[in-house]
Design an enzyme around this catalytic site. Structure first.
Site, PDB file in Angstrom:
ATOM      1  CG  HIS A 101      -0.270  -0.120   2.146  1.00 29.55           C
ATOM      2  ND1 HIS A 101       0.175  -1.676   2.787  1.00 29.55           N
ATOM      3  CD2 HIS A 101       0.365   0.592   3.374  1.00 29.55           C
ATOM      4  CE1 HIS A 101       0.698  -1.368   4.479  1.00 29.55           C
ATOM      5  NE2 HIS A 101       0.505  -0.015   4.595  1.00 29.55           N
ATOM      6  CG  MET A 102       1.605   5.855  -2.844  1.00 33.75           C
ATOM      7  SD  MET A 102       1.271   6.165  -4.201  1.00 33.75           S
ATOM      8  CE  MET A 102       2.819   5.655  -4.850  1.00 33.75           C
ATOM      9  CG  HIS A 103       1.405   5.432   4.484  1.00 35.27           C
ATOM     10  ND1 HIS A 103       0.226   4.903   5.352  1.00 35.27           N
ATOM     11  CD2 HIS A 103       1.631   3.979   4.113  1.00 35.27           C
ATOM     12  CE1 HIS A 103       0.353   4.111   6.144  1.00 35.27           C
ATOM     13  NE2 HIS A 103       2.251   3.549   4.835  1.00 35.27           N
TER      14      HIS A 103
HETATM   15  P1  AMP Z   1       1.735   0.072   7.852  1.00 39.51           P
HETATM   16  O1  AMP Z   1       2.338   0.249   8.486  1.00 39.51           O
HETATM   17  O2  AMP Z   1       2.448   0.734   5.967  1.00 39.51           O
HETATM   18  O3  AMP Z   1       1.606  -1.514   6.967  1.00 39.51           O
HETATM   19  O4  AMP Z   1       0.479   0.462   7.659  1.00 39.51           O
HETATM   20  C1  AMP Z   1      -0.897   0.068   7.758  1.00 39.51           C
HETATM   21  C2  AMP Z   1      -1.986   1.435   7.520  1.00 39.51           C
HETATM   22  O5  AMP Z   1      -3.359   0.440   7.583  1.00 39.51           O
HETATM   23  C3  AMP Z   1      -1.485   2.312   9.137  1.00 39.51           C
HETATM   24  O6  AMP Z   1      -1.656   3.612   8.618  1.00 39.51           O
HETATM   25  C4  AMP Z   1      -2.982   1.822   9.717  1.00 39.51           C
HETATM   26  O7  AMP Z   1      -3.874   2.911  10.565  1.00 39.51           O
HETATM   27  C5  AMP Z   1      -4.043   1.278   8.139  1.00 39.51           C
HETATM   28  N1  AMP Z   1      -4.732   0.497   8.541  1.00 39.51           N
HETATM   29  C6  AMP Z   1      -4.773  -0.452   9.318  1.00 39.51           C
HETATM   30  N2  AMP Z   1      -6.829  -0.952   9.179  1.00 39.51           N
HETATM   31  C7  AMP Z   1      -7.120  -0.206   8.811  1.00 39.51           C
HETATM   32  C8  AMP Z   1      -8.566  -0.433   8.317  1.00 39.51           C
HETATM   33  N3  AMP Z   1      -9.401  -1.472   8.571  1.00 39.51           N
HETATM   34  N4  AMP Z   1      -9.704   1.204   7.493  1.00 39.51           N
HETATM   35  C9  AMP Z   1      -7.912   1.898   6.988  1.00 39.51           C
HETATM   36  N5  AMP Z   1      -6.807   2.055   7.647  1.00 39.51           N
HETATM   37  C10 AMP Z   1      -6.029   0.949   8.401  1.00 39.51           C
END
Ligand code: AMP
Length: 122
Positions: A101-103
């Site tokens: 995923h891309m933030h």
């Molecule tokens: P990463 O640390 O790059 O894997 O980022 C995972 C991101 O997913 C975090 O910023 C979480 O806040 C977000 N996240 C986890 N569960 C959900 C969800 N159900 N809906 C939206 N975002 C989520």
């Protein structure tokens, strides 16, 4: 068959999320725990666990994620001030969800890219 992930279930609308864009290749939805006024996650609909699992056949989809990021930055009103695109990979980057995923984060001055700890590890 690849097992579903939290994010693939969001893309399939089996789990709730604030989806802001979706087409046949990618889905974008607001992060549930936003780190900035705009914090959107852009995912390939196809499950790719991490950047380490990317293959040449993913090139068009990954490029498309940047086009979607550009358009969302515009529609969020943050394009001119700037924003950050982040992709975490694996343990050292604290990747929590094993679905690439891309933030897209912005809407505020984001400061330096890495923490002091990362710049000066002890
Ligand atoms: P990463 O640390 O790059 O894997 O980022 C995972 C991101 O997913 C975090 O910023 C979480 O806040 C977000 N996240 C986890 N569960 C959900 C969800 N159900 N809906 C939206 N975002 C989520």
């Amino acid at each position: 068959m690849t097992e579903d992930t939290l994010f693939s279930r969001i893309a399939q609308r089996e789990l709730p999320a604030d989806i802001v864009f979706q087409d046949d290749r990618v889905t974008a939805f607001r992060d549930v725990n936003p780190q900035a006024p705009t914090h959107i996650l852009i995912i390939p609909n196809k499950i790719i666990p991490t950047v380490n699992d990317v293959t040449e056949s993913d090139e068009a989809t990954l490029g498309h994620m940047f086009i979607v990021a550009r358009d969302l930055a515009r529609s969020e009103g943050i394009a001119d001030d700037g924003y950050r695109l982040l992709v975490n990979c694996g343990e050292h980057a604290n990747q929590e969800v094993l679905h690439l995923h891309m933030h897209l984060v912005g809407g505020v001055q984001l400061g330096r890219m890495l923490s002091q700890q990362a710049r000066n590890p002890t």
